[in-house]
Motif scaffolding. Structure first.
Motif, PDB file in Angstrom:
ATOM      1  N   GLY A 147       0.780  -1.228   0.000  1.00 27.87           N
ATOM      2  CA  GLY A 147       0.000   0.000   0.000  1.00 27.87           C
ATOM      3  C   GLY A 147       0.812   1.278   0.000  1.00 27.87           C
ATOM      4  O   GLY A 147       0.381   2.294  -0.537  1.00 27.87           O
ATOM      5  N   GLU A 148       1.998   1.234   0.577  1.00 27.54           N
ATOM      6  CA  GLU A 148       2.812   2.450   0.611  1.00 27.54           C
ATOM      7  C   GLU A 148       3.318   2.858  -0.770  1.00 27.54           C
ATOM      8  O   GLU A 148       3.779   3.975  -0.964  1.00 27.54           O
ATOM      9  CB  GLU A 148       3.993   2.284   1.569  1.00 27.54           C
ATOM     10  N   TYR A 149       3.208   1.956  -1.739  1.00 27.56           N
ATOM     11  CA  TYR A 149       3.672   2.221  -3.093  1.00 27.56           C
ATOM     12  C   TYR A 149       2.563   2.663  -4.041  1.00 27.56           C
ATOM     13  O   TYR A 149       2.792   2.792  -5.243  1.00 27.56           O
ATOM     14  CB  TYR A 149       4.336   0.967  -3.682  1.00 27.56           C
ATOM     15  N   ALA A 150       1.353   2.847  -3.523  1.00 28.76           N
ATOM     16  CA  ALA A 150       0.224   3.165  -4.399  1.00 28.76           C
ATOM     17  C   ALA A 150      -0.780   4.067  -3.711  1.00 28.76           C
ATOM     18  O   ALA A 150      -0.803   4.167  -2.481  1.00 28.76           O
ATOM     19  CB  ALA A 150      -0.469   1.865  -4.817  1.00 28.76           C
ATOM     20  N   TRP A 151      -1.615   4.702  -4.534  1.00 25.17           N
ATOM     21  CA  TRP A 151      -2.737   5.506  -4.045  1.00 25.17           C
ATOM     22  C   TRP A 151      -2.295   6.527  -3.003  1.00 25.17           C
ATOM     23  O   TRP A 151      -2.942   6.714  -1.981  1.00 25.17           O
ATOM     24  CB  TRP A 151      -3.853   4.608  -3.507  1.00 25.17           C
ATOM     25  N   GLY A 152      -1.168   7.163  -3.246  1.00 23.30           N
ATOM     26  CA  GLY A 152      -0.676   8.206  -2.348  1.00 23.30           C
ATOM     27  C   GLY A 152       0.078   7.677  -1.145  1.00 23.30           C
ATOM     28  O   GLY A 152       0.511   8.444  -0.302  1.00 23.30           O
ATOM     29  N   GLY A 153       0.214   6.369  -1.039  1.00 22.60           N
ATOM     30  CA  GLY A 153       0.949   5.768   0.064  1.00 22.60           C
ATOM     31  C   GLY A 153       0.272   5.923   1.408  1.00 22.60           C
ATOM     32  O   GLY A 153       0.881   5.694   2.449  1.00 22.60           O
ATOM     33  N   GLN A 154      -1.004   6.283   1.401  1.00 20.29           N
ATOM     34  CA  GLN A 154      -1.687   6.581   2.655  1.00 20.29           C
ATOM     35  C   GLN A 154      -2.122   5.343   3.434  1.00 20.29           C
ATOM     36  O   GLN A 154      -2.575   5.449   4.563  1.00 20.29           O
ATOM     37  CB  GLN A 154      -2.883   7.488   2.385  1.00 20.29           C
ATOM     38  N   HIS A 155      -1.989   4.153   2.816  1.00 14.68           N
ATOM     39  CA  HIS A 155      -2.405   2.914   3.477  1.00 14.68           C
ATOM     40  C   HIS A 155      -1.288   1.870   3.380  1.00 14.68           C
ATOM     41  O   HIS A 155      -1.357   0.956   2.558  1.00 14.68           O
ATOM     42  CB  HIS A 155      -3.686   2.369   2.839  1.00 14.68           C
ATOM     43  N   PRO A 156      -0.263   1.985   4.239  1.00 12.45           N
ATOM     44  CA  PRO A 156       0.807   0.982   4.201  1.00 12.45           C
ATOM     45  C   PRO A 156       0.245  -0.419   4.472  1.00 12.45           C
ATOM     46  O   PRO A 156      -0.748  -0.577   5.177  1.00 12.45           O
ATOM     47  CB  PRO A 156       1.745   1.410   5.331  1.00 12.45           C
ATOM     48  N   GLY A 157       0.875  -1.402   3.899  1.00  7.73           N
ATOM     49  CA  GLY A 157       0.400  -2.771   4.064  1.00  7.73           C
ATOM     50  C   GLY A 157      -0.693  -3.077   3.047  1.00  7.73           C
ATOM     51  O   GLY A 157      -0.711  -2.544   1.949  1.00  7.73           O
ATOM     52  N   VAL A 158      -1.622  -3.943   3.447  1.00  7.06           N
ATOM     53  CA  VAL A 158      -2.728  -4.319   2.566  1.00  7.06           C
ATOM     54  C   VAL A 158      -3.693  -3.145   2.459  1.00  7.06           C
ATOM     55  O   VAL A 158      -4.053  -2.519   3.453  1.00  7.06           O
ATOM     56  CB  VAL A 158      -3.457  -5.568   3.110  1.00  7.06           C
TER      57      VAL A 158
END
Length: 125
Positions: free
Chosen positions: A31-42
């Motif tokens: 998650g930290e690599y996508a969608w602004g990185g606002q949701h690390p992990g799943v």
């Protein structure tokens, strides 16, 4: 030759992005690599669903450079090539402004390369 290399690179990058998005949709903890990185992990469910939609869109976009190079039986209109050039320039700016260091480091260069590829393809048409 340049058009074929450019089209191949663009299609390869777009398929790679689709695979990345498919893995996110399936629950990969990136998650930290996508969608602004606002949701690390799943990613939360709504973002995983958005990644699922993104898979289809990126795979469809991968057909555009292949068509521009004459590899498939469809040639994209010039406005589509120019529109995707602008889209990826905006994407590069957005990724470069992301709060996520990981997202900036990976996706900014990828979108810059895609913008360059679509510019080359737009100019050749």
């Amino acid at each position: 030759m340049v058009v074929n290399l450019t089209a191949g690179l663009a299609a390869l990058l777009l398929v790679a992005i689709a695979v990345f998005q498919a893995r996110l949709a399936a629950g990969a903890p990136w998650g930290e690599y996508a969608w602004g990185g606002q949701h690390p992990g799943v990613l939360p469910t709504k973002f995983r669903a958005a990644s699922g939609v993104a898979v289809v869109l990126y795979l469809a976009l991968a057909l555009v450079p292949l068509g521009a190079a004459g590899w498939i039986g469809w040639a994209p209109p010039a406005f589509l090539l120019w529109g995707l050039t602008v889209f990826f320039v905006v994407g590069a700016l957005a990724n470069g402004a992301s709060r996520s260091k990981a997202e900036r480091a990976i996706w900014t260069p990828v979108t810059v390369v895609l913008a360059g590829c679509f510019l080359v393809l737009a100019l050749q048409g």
